[in-house]
Write a protein that holds these residues in place. Structure first.
Motif, PDB file in Angstrom:
ATOM      1  N   ALA A 151     -41.603  -0.357   6.736  1.00 39.93           N
ATOM      2  CA  ALA A 151     -40.375   0.289   6.265  1.00 39.93           C
ATOM      3  C   ALA A 151     -40.519   1.804   6.351  1.00 39.93           C
ATOM      4  CB  ALA A 151     -40.082  -0.131   4.831  1.00 39.93           C
ATOM      5  N   ILE A 152     -39.411   2.459   6.575  1.00 42.17           N
ATOM      6  CA  ILE A 152     -39.409   3.919   6.595  1.00 42.17           C
ATOM      7  C   ILE A 152     -38.114   4.403   5.945  1.00 42.17           C
ATOM      8  CG2 ILE A 152     -38.368   4.128   8.909  1.00 42.17           C
ATOM      9  CD1 ILE A 152     -40.449   6.489   9.292  1.00 42.17           C
ATOM     10  N   PHE A 153     -38.226   5.448   5.146  1.00 38.69           N
ATOM     11  CA  PHE A 153     -37.080   5.953   4.403  1.00 38.69           C
ATOM     12  C   PHE A 153     -36.878   7.431   4.693  1.00 38.69           C
ATOM     13  CE2 PHE A 153     -38.437   2.213   2.091  1.00 38.69           C
ATOM     14  CZ  PHE A 153     -37.234   1.590   1.788  1.00 38.69           C
ATOM     15  N   ARG A 154     -35.607   7.838   4.668  1.00 38.96           N
ATOM     16  CA  ARG A 154     -35.231   9.237   4.877  1.00 38.96           C
ATOM     17  C   ARG A 154     -34.269   9.659   3.766  1.00 38.96           C
ATOM     18  NH1 ARG A 154     -34.598   6.782   9.794  1.00 38.96           N
ATOM     19  NH2 ARG A 154     -32.331   6.754   9.536  1.00 38.96           N
ATOM     20  N   GLU A 155     -34.265  10.939   3.455  1.00 35.22           N
ATOM     21  CA  GLU A 155     -33.475  11.451   2.338  1.00 35.22           C
ATOM     22  C   GLU A 155     -31.986  11.178   2.486  1.00 35.22           C
ATOM     23  OE1 GLU A 155     -34.378  15.547   2.028  1.00 35.22           O
ATOM     24  OE2 GLU A 155     -36.432  15.237   1.289  1.00 35.22           O
ATOM     25  N   GLU A 156     -31.510  11.096   3.737  1.00 40.61           N
ATOM     26  CA  GLU A 156     -30.070  10.904   3.939  1.00 40.61           C
ATOM     27  C   GLU A 156     -29.625   9.453   3.753  1.00 40.61           C
ATOM     28  OE1 GLU A 156     -31.961  11.195   8.126  1.00 40.61           O
ATOM     29  OE2 GLU A 156     -32.213  12.101   6.136  1.00 40.61           O
ATOM     30  N   GLN A 157     -30.557   8.525   3.555  1.00 41.05           N
ATOM     31  CA  GLN A 157     -30.161   7.135   3.358  1.00 41.05           C
ATOM     32  C   GLN A 157     -29.433   6.972   2.022  1.00 41.05           C
ATOM     33  OE1 GLN A 157     -34.215   5.646   4.256  1.00 41.05           O
ATOM     34  NE2 GLN A 157     -33.191   4.100   5.503  1.00 41.05           N
ATOM     35  N   ASN A 326     -40.199   4.078  23.808  1.00 43.89           N
ATOM     36  CA  ASN A 326     -41.529   3.878  23.228  1.00 43.89           C
ATOM     37  C   ASN A 326     -42.563   4.877  23.754  1.00 43.89           C
ATOM     38  OD1 ASN A 326     -44.016   2.848  22.352  1.00 43.89           O
ATOM     39  ND2 ASN A 326     -43.306   0.744  22.496  1.00 43.89           N
ATOM     40  N   THR A 327     -43.076   5.716  22.872  1.00 44.30           N
ATOM     41  CA  THR A 327     -44.121   6.669  23.257  1.00 44.30           C
ATOM     42  C   THR A 327     -45.518   6.103  23.053  1.00 44.30           C
ATOM     43  OG1 THR A 327     -44.088   7.621  21.029  1.00 44.30           O
ATOM     44  CG2 THR A 327     -42.702   8.682  22.698  1.00 44.30           C
ATOM     45  N   VAL A 337     -47.884  12.801  26.322  1.00 46.20           N
ATOM     46  CA  VAL A 337     -46.537  12.325  26.621  1.00 46.20           C
ATOM     47  C   VAL A 337     -45.548  13.494  26.550  1.00 46.20           C
ATOM     48  CG1 VAL A 337     -46.942   9.959  25.881  1.00 46.20           C
ATOM     49  CG2 VAL A 337     -46.187  11.630  24.212  1.00 46.20           C
ATOM     50  N   ILE A 338     -44.537  13.420  27.415  1.00 45.05           N
ATOM     51  CA  ILE A 338     -43.475  14.426  27.485  1.00 45.05           C
ATOM     52  C   ILE A 338     -42.153  13.716  27.265  1.00 45.05           C
ATOM     53  CG2 ILE A 338     -42.386  16.185  28.937  1.00 45.05           C
ATOM     54  CD1 ILE A 338     -44.996  16.246  30.589  1.00 45.05           C
ATOM     55  N   PHE A 339     -41.249  14.336  26.502  1.00 43.10           N
ATOM     56  CA  PHE A 339     -39.946  13.719  26.278  1.00 43.10           C
ATOM     57  C   PHE A 339     -38.909  14.791  25.983  1.00 43.10           C
ATOM     58  CE2 PHE A 339     -42.801  12.870  22.607  1.00 43.10           C
ATOM     59  CZ  PHE A 339     -42.343  13.846  21.732  1.00 43.10           C
ATOM     60  N   LYS A 345     -35.832  11.687  15.236  1.00 42.37           N
ATOM     61  CA  LYS A 345     -35.735  10.528  14.346  1.00 42.37           C
ATOM     62  C   LYS A 345     -36.908   9.558  14.533  1.00 42.37           C
ATOM     63  CE  LYS A 345     -30.726  10.415  13.690  1.00 42.37           C
ATOM     64  NZ  LYS A 345     -29.486   9.598  13.817  1.00 42.37           N
ATOM     65  N   PHE A 346     -37.821   9.901  15.418  1.00 44.13           N
ATOM     66  CA  PHE A 346     -38.922   9.003  15.742  1.00 44.13           C
ATOM     67  C   PHE A 346     -40.220   9.574  15.178  1.00 44.13           C
ATOM     68  CE2 PHE A 346     -35.534   8.529  18.756  1.00 44.13           C
ATOM     69  CZ  PHE A 346     -35.407   7.149  18.894  1.00 44.13           C
ATOM     70  N   LYS A 347     -40.704   8.947  14.134  1.00 43.85           N
ATOM     71  CA  LYS A 347     -41.866   9.475  13.425  1.00 43.85           C
ATOM     72  C   LYS A 347     -43.068   9.658  14.334  1.00 43.85           C
ATOM     73  CE  LYS A 347     -45.143   8.421   9.739  1.00 43.85           C
ATOM     74  NZ  LYS A 347     -46.315   8.533  10.634  1.00 43.85           N
ATOM     75  N   GLU A 348     -43.338   8.651  15.179  1.00 40.23           N
ATOM     76  CA  GLU A 348     -44.525   8.741  16.028  1.00 40.23           C
ATOM     77  C   GLU A 348     -44.423   9.898  17.018  1.00 40.23           C
ATOM     78  OE1 GLU A 348     -41.618   5.904  17.890  1.00 40.23           O
ATOM     79  OE2 GLU A 348     -42.415   6.281  15.884  1.00 40.23           O
TER      80      GLU A 348
END
Length: 415
Positions: A151-157, A326-327, A337-339, A345-348
């Motif tokens: 699970a992952i949570f963010r302040e805007e949820q 997927n990184t 990796v380059i993106f 929004k992607f923690k990794e």
């Protein structure tokens, strides 16, 4: 608020029925939900059952290490796998490690009671997202442990908003939250939810397994031998335009392996044309790749996780659209990796940037500058970035064992 929630579930069902004649995904979901009760009619009676729920295909890949570990550690359990989305169910409806794969019926009180009474799970795992009030409540009433995994949570949820009081009531219904990071745990504790722990992300266990299971592809190994190779995964047209323009002025020993996100014929032809005759299609190879080809287009699916081993730098597509892909599959091989810009929004991805293992670009000039620094600059920079990627993934593995260790203790206490 419960009345509003129930009306929302009812309204969604009506919209689904209205859309089904015109929308393929809506039709699949509607038909799949109608089959559930028939599929459950012949369900076993006395076996212990672990129920794993995934919203879609991405969550399935996240939960897959958990299912594999359940099979090994709980050989006396059956596994029921449910999906909300057709994009998950239709791809994995024949998944061999699940005894039954189903769509999750709509979250009504009657459906929740009926489904749980039939399946009779001894433990339940919801992957990352999905908070269904009536299912959670029915499990709590029956004292069946429910775990939220990765699970992952963010302040805007909504849980953390002033108007999110009713939704916060769902959280105590969960037996334990296994969150990805300390920030998520802190957010939960800030609203009085203490039954959580930082266990990490089970996707790391999945990508580690993919590397261990990766297959050798001799024709690609031959194409890459002795060359500097960039592997571009899950690319979209804006990504491909950057790669094509860069290759025009890149040194002659540089090659690209590109696996586009869309492999339908029209897009593959367009992609090959971008490289002005210098690209070969994997599906059309009858032997070794032509010596003149500097680009190999992977126009089939299922190979990407095995391709990264042939490069020293990876480009991950999607960053100029809705978000990067997927990184971790690339990072696991110990390569930078380059993106593109849509990665926050992607923690990794954020973690890899902080570790010095990833590079974010805003456009063509940034990409060319990063590549010059990695390949034409100090060789130690490339090595250090690759080592940082590998070390990061190594530190993050083990979430599956942590989850099952706690859940096994819960089971033992109940027994």
């Amino acid at each position: 608020m419960c009345l509003v929630y129930n009306l929302g579930i009812l309204l969604y069902g009506w919209v689904l029925r209205l859309a089904a004649p015109f929308n393929h995904r809506a039709a699949l979901l509607l038909q799949g939900r109608r089959r559930v009760w028939g599929d459950l009619a012949a369900f076993w009676g006395d076996d212990k059952v672990a129920w794993v729920h995934c919203a879609s295909l991405g969550e399935f890949e996240q939960g897959r290490p958990l299912i594999e570990a359940l099979r090994k550690q709980r050989p006396d359990h059956k596994v029921v796998l449910t999906f909300f989305s057709p994009s998950g169910y239709e791809v994995r409806k024949n998944y061999e490690l699940a005894d039954l794969v189903l769509y999750l019926p709509a979250d009504t009180a009657a459906n929740a009671r009926r489904f749980i009474d039939k399946v009779r799970p001894s433990e339940v795992y919801f992957i990352k997202y999905e908070y269904w009030f009536h299912y959670f409540k029915a499990l709590k009433r029956r004292n069946i442990p429910l775990y939220l995994v990765s699970a992952i949570f963010r302040e805007e949820q909504i849980f953390f908003r002033w108007y999110g009081g009713w939704f916060r009531k769902l959280l105590p219904l969960v037996t334990r939250f296994f969150v990805q990071d300390e920030r998520s745990a802190s957010l939960l504790r800030s609203i009085g939810v203490a039954h959580c722990e930082v266990a990490g992300d089970t996707r790391f266990d999945r990508v580690k397994a993919l590397v261990e299971q990766a297959r050798e592809v001799p024709v690609i190994a031959d194409f890459a031998k002795g060359q500097r190779v960039l592997v571009a995964g899950s690319t979209w047209p804006p990504d491909e335009a950057i790669l094509a323009k860069w290759l025009e002025q890149a040194p002659s020993d540089v090659k690209i392996i590109v696996a586009p996100h869309e492999v339908h014929e029209a897009h593959v032809q367009e992609l090959v044309a971008r490289f002005k005759g210098g690209a070969a299609r994997f599906s059309q190879l009858k032997g070794a790749v032509s010596a003149e080809a500097r680009v190999l287009v992977i126009d089939t699916i299922g190979l990407l996780s095995s391709l990264y081993r042939y490069g020293s730098v990876a480009y991950i597509g999607g960053g100029f659209g809705k978000g990067i892909h997927n990184t971790l599959e690339a990072a696991t091989y110990g390569m930078p990796v380059i993106f593109g810009p849509h990665h926050k929004k992607f923690k990794e991805a954020m973690d890899l940037l902080e570790e010095g293992a990833a590079f974010a670009i805003a456009g063509q000039a940034d990409f060319e500058q990063v590549m010059a620094g990695l390949w034409d600059g100090d060789a130690a920079r490339l090595a250090a970035a690759g080592a940082a990627a590998s070390a990061y993934v190594g530190r993050m593995t083990g979430a599956t064992e942590r989850v099952l260790g706690v859940s096994a203790g819960t089971q033992a206490t109940q027994d």
